[in-house]
Motif scaffolding. Structure first.
Motif, PDB file in Angstrom:
ATOM      1  N   ASP A  50     -32.256  -8.123  41.653  1.00 38.47           N
ATOM      2  CA  ASP A  50     -31.525  -9.513  41.645  1.00 38.47           C
ATOM      3  C   ASP A  50     -33.149 -10.607  42.544  1.00 38.47           C
ATOM      4  O   ASP A  50     -33.708 -10.331  43.612  1.00 38.47           O
ATOM      5  N   ALA A  51     -33.721 -11.250  41.737  1.00 39.32           N
ATOM      6  CA  ALA A  51     -34.827 -11.652  41.823  1.00 39.32           C
ATOM      7  C   ALA A  51     -34.237 -12.690  43.359  1.00 39.32           C
ATOM      8  O   ALA A  51     -35.548 -13.221  43.694  1.00 39.32           O
ATOM      9  N   GLU A  52     -33.196 -13.364  43.911  1.00 39.84           N
ATOM     10  CA  GLU A  52     -33.119 -14.884  44.989  1.00 39.84           C
ATOM     11  C   GLU A  52     -32.878 -13.444  45.903  1.00 39.84           C
ATOM     12  O   GLU A  52     -33.699 -14.248  47.061  1.00 39.84           O
ATOM     13  N   THR A  53     -32.339 -12.992  46.198  1.00 39.15           N
ATOM     14  CA  THR A  53     -31.843 -12.024  47.676  1.00 39.15           C
ATOM     15  C   THR A  53     -32.481  -9.961  47.214  1.00 39.15           C
ATOM     16  O   THR A  53     -32.697  -9.618  49.330  1.00 39.15           O
ATOM     17  N   GLY A  54     -32.937  -9.841  46.288  1.00 38.69           N
ATOM     18  CA  GLY A  54     -33.893  -9.083  46.670  1.00 38.69           C
ATOM     19  C   GLY A  54     -32.801  -7.439  46.266  1.00 38.69           C
ATOM     20  O   GLY A  54     -33.128  -5.885  46.536  1.00 38.69           O
ATOM     21  N   ALA A  55     -31.746  -8.161  46.121  1.00 37.85           N
ATOM     22  CA  ALA A  55     -30.380  -6.866  46.422  1.00 37.85           C
ATOM     23  C   ALA A  55     -30.632  -6.064  44.881  1.00 37.85           C
ATOM     24  O   ALA A  55     -30.829  -6.832  43.544  1.00 37.85           O
ATOM     25  N   LEU A  56     -30.684  -4.538  45.155  1.00 39.27           N
ATOM     26  CA  LEU A  56     -30.962  -3.684  43.958  1.00 39.27           C
ATOM     27  C   LEU A  56     -29.412  -3.385  42.933  1.00 39.27           C
ATOM     28  O   LEU A  56     -28.571  -3.776  42.974  1.00 39.27           O
ATOM     29  N   HIS A  57     -29.819  -3.122  41.323  1.00 39.83           N
ATOM     30  CA  HIS A  57     -28.905  -3.764  40.695  1.00 39.83           C
ATOM     31  C   HIS A  57     -28.416  -1.795  41.121  1.00 39.83           C
ATOM     32  O   HIS A  57     -28.339  -1.079  41.377  1.00 39.83           O
ATOM     33  N   PRO A  58     -26.609  -2.359  40.328  1.00 41.72           N
ATOM     34  CA  PRO A  58     -25.833  -0.902  41.251  1.00 41.72           C
ATOM     35  C   PRO A  58     -26.732   0.101  40.327  1.00 41.72           C
ATOM     36  O   PRO A  58     -26.147   1.138  41.242  1.00 41.72           O
ATOM     37  N   VAL A  59     -27.039   0.328  39.284  1.00 40.15           N
ATOM     38  CA  VAL A  59     -27.937   0.831  38.904  1.00 40.15           C
ATOM     39  C   VAL A  59     -28.732   1.640  39.721  1.00 40.15           C
ATOM     40  O   VAL A  59     -29.022   3.557  40.043  1.00 40.15           O
ATOM     41  N   GLN A  60     -29.722   1.098  40.626  1.00 42.72           N
ATOM     42  CA  GLN A  60     -31.148   1.425  41.361  1.00 42.72           C
ATOM     43  C   GLN A  60     -29.534   1.989  42.547  1.00 42.72           C
ATOM     44  O   GLN A  60     -30.244   3.014  43.410  1.00 42.72           O
ATOM     45  N   GLN A  61     -28.456   1.746  43.281  1.00 41.07           N
ATOM     46  CA  GLN A  61     -28.116   1.950  44.297  1.00 41.07           C
ATOM     47  C   GLN A  61     -27.532   3.404  43.818  1.00 41.07           C
ATOM     48  O   GLN A  61     -26.959   4.393  44.747  1.00 41.07           O
ATOM     49  N   GLY A  62     -26.730   3.225  42.289  1.00 45.90           N
ATOM     50  CA  GLY A  62     -26.191   4.812  42.448  1.00 45.90           C
ATOM     51  C   GLY A  62     -27.223   5.943  42.499  1.00 45.90           C
ATOM     52  O   GLY A  62     -27.115   6.651  42.671  1.00 45.90           O
ATOM     53  N   PHE A  63     -28.569   5.638  41.871  1.00 43.26           N
ATOM     54  CA  PHE A  63     -29.070   6.096  42.323  1.00 43.26           C
ATOM     55  C   PHE A  63     -29.371   7.005  44.265  1.00 43.26           C
ATOM     56  O   PHE A  63     -29.731   8.016  43.979  1.00 43.26           O
ATOM     57  N   LEU A  64     -29.544   5.659  44.613  1.00 50.00           N
ATOM     58  CA  LEU A  64     -30.175   6.092  46.282  1.00 50.00           C
ATOM     59  C   LEU A  64     -28.835   6.633  46.337  1.00 50.00           C
ATOM     60  O   LEU A  64     -28.992   7.774  47.396  1.00 50.00           O
ATOM     61  N   LYS A  65     -27.732   6.137  46.280  1.00 51.32           N
ATOM     62  CA  LYS A  65     -26.516   6.549  46.935  1.00 51.32           C
ATOM     63  C   LYS A  65     -26.240   8.501  46.407  1.00 51.32           C
ATOM     64  O   LYS A  65     -25.668   9.646  47.556  1.00 51.32           O
ATOM     65  N   ALA A  66     -26.393   8.802  45.244  1.00 50.58           N
ATOM     66  CA  ALA A  66     -26.220  10.108  45.018  1.00 50.58           C
ATOM     67  C   ALA A  66     -27.915  10.783  45.218  1.00 50.58           C
ATOM     68  O   ALA A  66     -27.619  12.020  44.262  1.00 50.58           O
TER      69      ALA A  66
END
Length: 161
Positions: free
Chosen positions: A81-97
């Motif tokens: 997300d350009a405004e918040t810097g929150a990672l895309h859910p796919v990026q989050q999924g790769f981090l979590k797993a």
């Protein structure tokens, strides 16, 4: 020979005067400073250079930048997300797993997974493996990568992305 082009890269219009032999990968990395897409094999075989062009996964190492004038290009950097810097859910999924070891294939795996999950929000493991079959992971993290895409699918079903 040179050609003036304009691409939309990660949502921003980017005019460029390019040599007609310049690869999209070289334009993105050397001229625009984007490091998500990687140079791997230079023959469109490993997937490290994968970007989305008009939402379709493509190998940037073999595409000539001049040939995609007017296209929308999304790189790994364009997913957050350009405004918040929150990672895309796919990026989050790769981090979590923990879907990466050395991380070299990560760009291609993530970009291919984004395209897959846009088409098929709840893919089977077989479909995930099929979608990623042309992306090479030399570390052997394939089980974690499939689990990462499953986690990303779960996150996406709960998020409006």
């Amino acid at each position: 020979m040179r050609k003036a082009i304009t691409l939309t890269v990660n949502g921003k219009s980017r005019p460029a005067d390019v040599d007609t032999n310049l690869s999209l990968l070289d334009l993105l990395r050397a001229e625009l400073g984007l490091r998500g897409p990687k140079y791997g094999c230079g023959m469109a075989q490993c997937g490290a250079c994968t970007v989305l062009i008009d939402e379709v996964p493509a190998r940037a190492c073999m595409l000539r930048a001049a040939r995609i004038d007017g296209a929308a290009v999304t790189t790994l950097e364009g997913l957050a997300d350009a405004e918040t810097g929150a990672l895309h859910p796919v990026q989050q999924g790769f981090l979590k797993a923990e879907g990466a070891q050395c991380g070299y294939c990560l760009n291609g795996m993530v970009m291919t997974a984004v395209a897959l999950l846009r088409r098929t929000p709840d893919p089977s493991d077989a479909l995930i493996r099929d979608a990623l079959r042309h992306n090479i992971c030399r570390c052997g993290a394939h089980l974690e990568i499939v689990a990462s895409v499953r986690e990303a699918a779960r996150l996406l079903r709960g998020a409006d992305v």
